[in-house]
Design an enzyme around this catalytic site. Structure first.
Site, PDB file in Angstrom:
ATOM      1  N   ARG A   1      11.028  -0.510  11.358  1.00  0.00           N
ATOM      2  CA  ARG A   1       9.858  -0.160  12.171  1.00  0.00           C
ATOM      3  C   ARG A   1       9.726  -1.085  13.372  1.00  0.00           C
ATOM      4  NH1 ARG A   1       4.663   0.872   8.306  1.00  0.00           N
ATOM      5  NH2 ARG A   1       3.676  -0.445   9.866  1.00  0.00           N
TER       6      ARG A   1
ATOM      7  N   ARG B   1      11.862  -4.961   5.664  1.00  0.00           N
ATOM      8  CA  ARG B   1      11.615  -3.586   5.214  1.00  0.00           C
ATOM      9  C   ARG B   1      12.459  -2.584   6.012  1.00  0.00           C
ATOM     10  NH1 ARG B   1       5.614  -1.259   5.446  1.00  0.00           N
ATOM     11  NH2 ARG B   1       5.706  -2.135   7.539  1.00  0.00           N
TER      12      ARG B   1
ATOM     13  N   LYS C   1       0.831  -1.215   0.000  1.00  0.00           N
ATOM     14  CA  LYS C   1       0.000   0.000   0.000  1.00  0.00           C
ATOM     15  C   LYS C   1       0.867   1.267   0.000  1.00  0.00           C
ATOM     16  CE  LYS C   1      -2.135  -1.067   3.830  1.00  0.00           C
ATOM     17  NZ  LYS C   1      -1.372  -2.302   4.146  1.00  0.00           N
TER      18      LYS C   1
ATOM     19  N   ARG D   1      -0.469  -8.639  13.378  1.00  0.00           N
ATOM     20  CA  ARG D   1      -1.075  -7.693  12.407  1.00  0.00           C
ATOM     21  C   ARG D   1      -1.803  -8.452  11.296  1.00  0.00           C
ATOM     22  NH1 ARG D   1       4.166  -4.598  10.914  1.00  0.00           N
ATOM     23  NH2 ARG D   1       2.913  -3.607   9.289  1.00  0.00           N
TER      24      ARG D   1
ATOM     25  N   ARG E   1     -10.240   0.409   8.025  1.00  0.00           N
ATOM     26  CA  ARG E   1      -9.685  -0.900   8.347  1.00  0.00           C
ATOM     27  C   ARG E   1     -10.675  -1.780   9.100  1.00  0.00           C
ATOM     28  NH1 ARG E   1      -3.807   0.374   8.534  1.00  0.00           N
ATOM     29  NH2 ARG E   1      -2.816  -1.540   9.145  1.00  0.00           N
TER      30      ARG E   1
HETATM   31  P1  AP5 Z   1       4.846  -1.470   1.929  1.00  0.00           P
HETATM   32  O1  AP5 Z   1       4.410  -0.775   0.690  1.00  0.00           O
HETATM   33  O2  AP5 Z   1       5.582  -0.678   2.936  1.00  0.00           O
HETATM   34  O3  AP5 Z   1       3.612  -2.272   2.555  1.00  0.00           O
HETATM   35  P2  AP5 Z   1       2.245  -1.752   3.203  1.00  0.00           P
HETATM   36  O4  AP5 Z   1       1.132  -2.503   2.563  1.00  0.00           O
HETATM   37  O5  AP5 Z   1       2.187  -0.262   3.174  1.00  0.00           O
HETATM   38  O6  AP5 Z   1       2.472  -2.313   4.653  1.00  0.00           O
HETATM   39  P3  AP5 Z   1       2.347  -1.594   6.088  1.00  0.00           P
HETATM   40  O7  AP5 Z   1       3.097  -2.458   7.034  1.00  0.00           O
HETATM   41  O8  AP5 Z   1       2.797  -0.162   6.037  1.00  0.00           O
HETATM   42  O9  AP5 Z   1       0.857  -1.692   6.284  1.00  0.00           O
HETATM   43  P4  AP5 Z   1       0.121  -1.698   7.613  1.00  0.00           P
HETATM   44  O10 AP5 Z   1      -1.238  -1.578   7.092  1.00  0.00           O
HETATM   45  O11 AP5 Z   1       0.400  -2.838   8.503  1.00  0.00           O
HETATM   46  O12 AP5 Z   1       0.778  -0.467   8.394  1.00  0.00           O
HETATM   47  P5  AP5 Z   1       0.225   0.980   8.757  1.00  0.00           P
HETATM   48  O13 AP5 Z   1       1.381   1.864   8.823  1.00  0.00           O
HETATM   49  O14 AP5 Z   1      -0.923   1.342   7.906  1.00  0.00           O
HETATM   50  O15 AP5 Z   1       5.766  -2.729   1.482  1.00  0.00           O
HETATM   51  C1  AP5 Z   1       6.327  -3.601   2.447  1.00  0.00           C
HETATM   52  C2  AP5 Z   1       7.693  -4.112   1.927  1.00  0.00           C
HETATM   53  O16 AP5 Z   1       7.500  -4.864   0.735  1.00  0.00           O
HETATM   54  C3  AP5 Z   1       8.686  -3.008   1.552  1.00  0.00           C
HETATM   55  O17 AP5 Z   1       9.974  -3.434   1.892  1.00  0.00           O
HETATM   56  C4  AP5 Z   1       8.540  -2.880   0.031  1.00  0.00           C
HETATM   57  O18 AP5 Z   1       9.733  -2.424  -0.570  1.00  0.00           O
HETATM   58  C5  AP5 Z   1       8.193  -4.311  -0.368  1.00  0.00           C
HETATM   59  N1  AP5 Z   1       7.277  -4.374  -1.522  1.00  0.00           N
HETATM   60  C6  AP5 Z   1       6.127  -3.659  -1.682  1.00  0.00           C
HETATM   61  N2  AP5 Z   1       5.522  -3.983  -2.830  1.00  0.00           N
HETATM   62  C7  AP5 Z   1       6.288  -4.957  -3.408  1.00  0.00           C
HETATM   63  C8  AP5 Z   1       6.175  -5.722  -4.612  1.00  0.00           C
HETATM   64  N3  AP5 Z   1       5.164  -5.536  -5.459  1.00  0.00           N
HETATM   65  N4  AP5 Z   1       7.141  -6.640  -4.870  1.00  0.00           N
HETATM   66  C9  AP5 Z   1       8.184  -6.817  -4.017  1.00  0.00           C
HETATM   67  N5  AP5 Z   1       8.345  -6.120  -2.866  1.00  0.00           N
HETATM   68  C10 AP5 Z   1       7.401  -5.211  -2.558  1.00  0.00           C
HETATM   69  O19 AP5 Z   1      -0.366   0.724  10.222  1.00  0.00           O
HETATM   70  C11 AP5 Z   1       0.478   0.458  11.325  1.00  0.00           C
HETATM   71  C12 AP5 Z   1      -0.361   0.364  12.588  1.00  0.00           C
HETATM   72  O20 AP5 Z   1      -1.025   1.625  12.841  1.00  0.00           O
HETATM   73  C13 AP5 Z   1      -1.487  -0.667  12.577  1.00  0.00           C
HETATM   74  O21 AP5 Z   1      -1.022  -1.963  12.920  1.00  0.00           O
HETATM   75  C14 AP5 Z   1      -2.447  -0.087  13.630  1.00  0.00           C
HETATM   76  O22 AP5 Z   1      -1.990  -0.349  14.921  1.00  0.00           O
HETATM   77  C15 AP5 Z   1      -2.324   1.429  13.381  1.00  0.00           C
HETATM   78  N6  AP5 Z   1      -3.336   1.900  12.415  1.00  0.00           N
HETATM   79  C16 AP5 Z   1      -3.086   2.438  11.191  1.00  0.00           C
HETATM   80  N7  AP5 Z   1      -4.238   2.749  10.572  1.00  0.00           N
HETATM   81  C17 AP5 Z   1      -5.244   2.371  11.405  1.00  0.00           C
HETATM   82  C18 AP5 Z   1      -6.656   2.413  11.306  1.00  0.00           C
HETATM   83  N8  AP5 Z   1      -7.295   2.865  10.211  1.00  0.00           N
HETATM   84  N9  AP5 Z   1      -7.384   1.952  12.348  1.00  0.00           N
HETATM   85  C19 AP5 Z   1      -6.766   1.478  13.471  1.00  0.00           C
HETATM   86  N10 AP5 Z   1      -5.444   1.403  13.619  1.00  0.00           N
HETATM   87  C20 AP5 Z   1      -4.681   1.855  12.591  1.00  0.00           C
END
Ligand code: AP5
Length: 204
Positions: free
Chosen positions: A152, A122, A13, A163, A88
């Site tokens: 992270r 990552r 994402k 997660r 989410r």
């Molecule tokens: P990356 O693009 O960073 O993945 P992502 O889908 O963004 O993963 P996140 O871990 O950021 O998502 P998340 O939803 O868990 O975290 P968030 O910060 O939103 O890619 C990951 C890796 O893969 C990288 O190394 C990249 O280079 C590689 N990659 C990507 N695409 C690739 C491809 N096509 N091929 C090969 N490699 C690839 O949330 C964190 C925390 O915040 C949550 O756990 C929760 O506690 C809180 N939170 C956030 N939003 C909410 C909400 N709406 N409600 C409640 N709690 C929330």
């Protein structure tokens, strides 16, 4: 253009959000980034969010919803926006629907077997938010802005597993919710990053 990005942790994402936001000139709103910024600045919200994030759990709906509602009222969102990591839960999706419509929901689907490795390997830039993987980028600094990359706190095996479980229980039902509304499009997150982005451009 009002776009929501759905997908499991590690599906890509954030990686795609940067490209979409640059290409279409719409603001990238990541609730995870908002919480991490607050943690870095030592705010009360940051402390609250950290207590959930460190365990891989979701921050309570009412907290997240009011942050997003306020953010979408800002001037830069008047011509469109890209939500990454929100909604989410069904409750969050229903709250969002009360204050705005959504043009398209991009569901990035990647095989679960890939996600743990993607997340544990990552490295992210605390300056511009760019994200890398140790298998394809071994330098210690961000190539966009030069800041030192970090691992992270929630990208450890144990927290990643929690997660992914939370995603299955609380977020996956949104796929059906948005499919029923006729706005869901599926993107192949197993493809290399640029091919995945090409698919997204075709949809948008
Ligand atoms: P990356 O693009 O960073 O993945 P992502 O889908 O963004 O993963 P996140 O871990 O950021 O998502 P998340 O939803 O868990 O975290 P968030 O910060 O939103 O890619 C990951 C890796 O893969 C990288 O190394 C990249 O280079 C590689 N990659 C990507 N695409 C690739 C491809 N096509 N091929 C090969 N490699 C690839 O949330 C964190 C925390 O915040 C949550 O756990 C929760 O506690 C809180 N939170 C956030 N939003 C909410 C909400 N709406 N409600 C409640 N709690 C929330």
């Amino acid at each position: 253009m009002k776009v929501v990005l759905l997908g499991a942790p590690g599906a890509g994402k954030g990686t795609q959000a940067k490209r979409i936001s640059d290409f279409y000139a719409i603001p990238h709103i990541s609730t995870g980034d908002i919480f991490r910024e607050n943690i870095k600045n030592g705010t009360e919200l940051g402390q609250l969010a950290k207590s959930y994030m460190d365990k891989g759990q979701l921050v309570p709906d009412e907290v997240v919803v009011s942050i997003v509602e306020d953010r979408l009222k800002k001037e830069d969102c008047q011509k469109g926006w890209l939500l990454d990591g929100f909604p989410r839960t069904l409750e969050q999706a229903e709250s969002l629907a009360k204050f705005t419509d959504v043009d398209v929901v991009l569901d990035i689907e990647a095989d679960f077997g890939l996600l743990e490795d993607r997340l544990c390997g990552r490295r992210v830039c605390p300056g511009c938010g760019a994200s890398y993987h140790i298998s394809t980028y071994s330098k210690p600094d961000c190539e966009r802005c030069g800041q030192t990359l970090v691992h992270r706190d929630d990208d450890t095996k144990e927290v990643v597993r929690s997660r992914l479980e939370v995603y299955e229980k609380q977020t996956r039902p949104l796929i059906e919710y948005y499919a029923e509304k006729g706005v869901l499009k599926t993107v192949d997150g197993n493809l290399p990053i640029e091919e995945c982005f090409a698919q997204i451009r075709e949809i948008l």
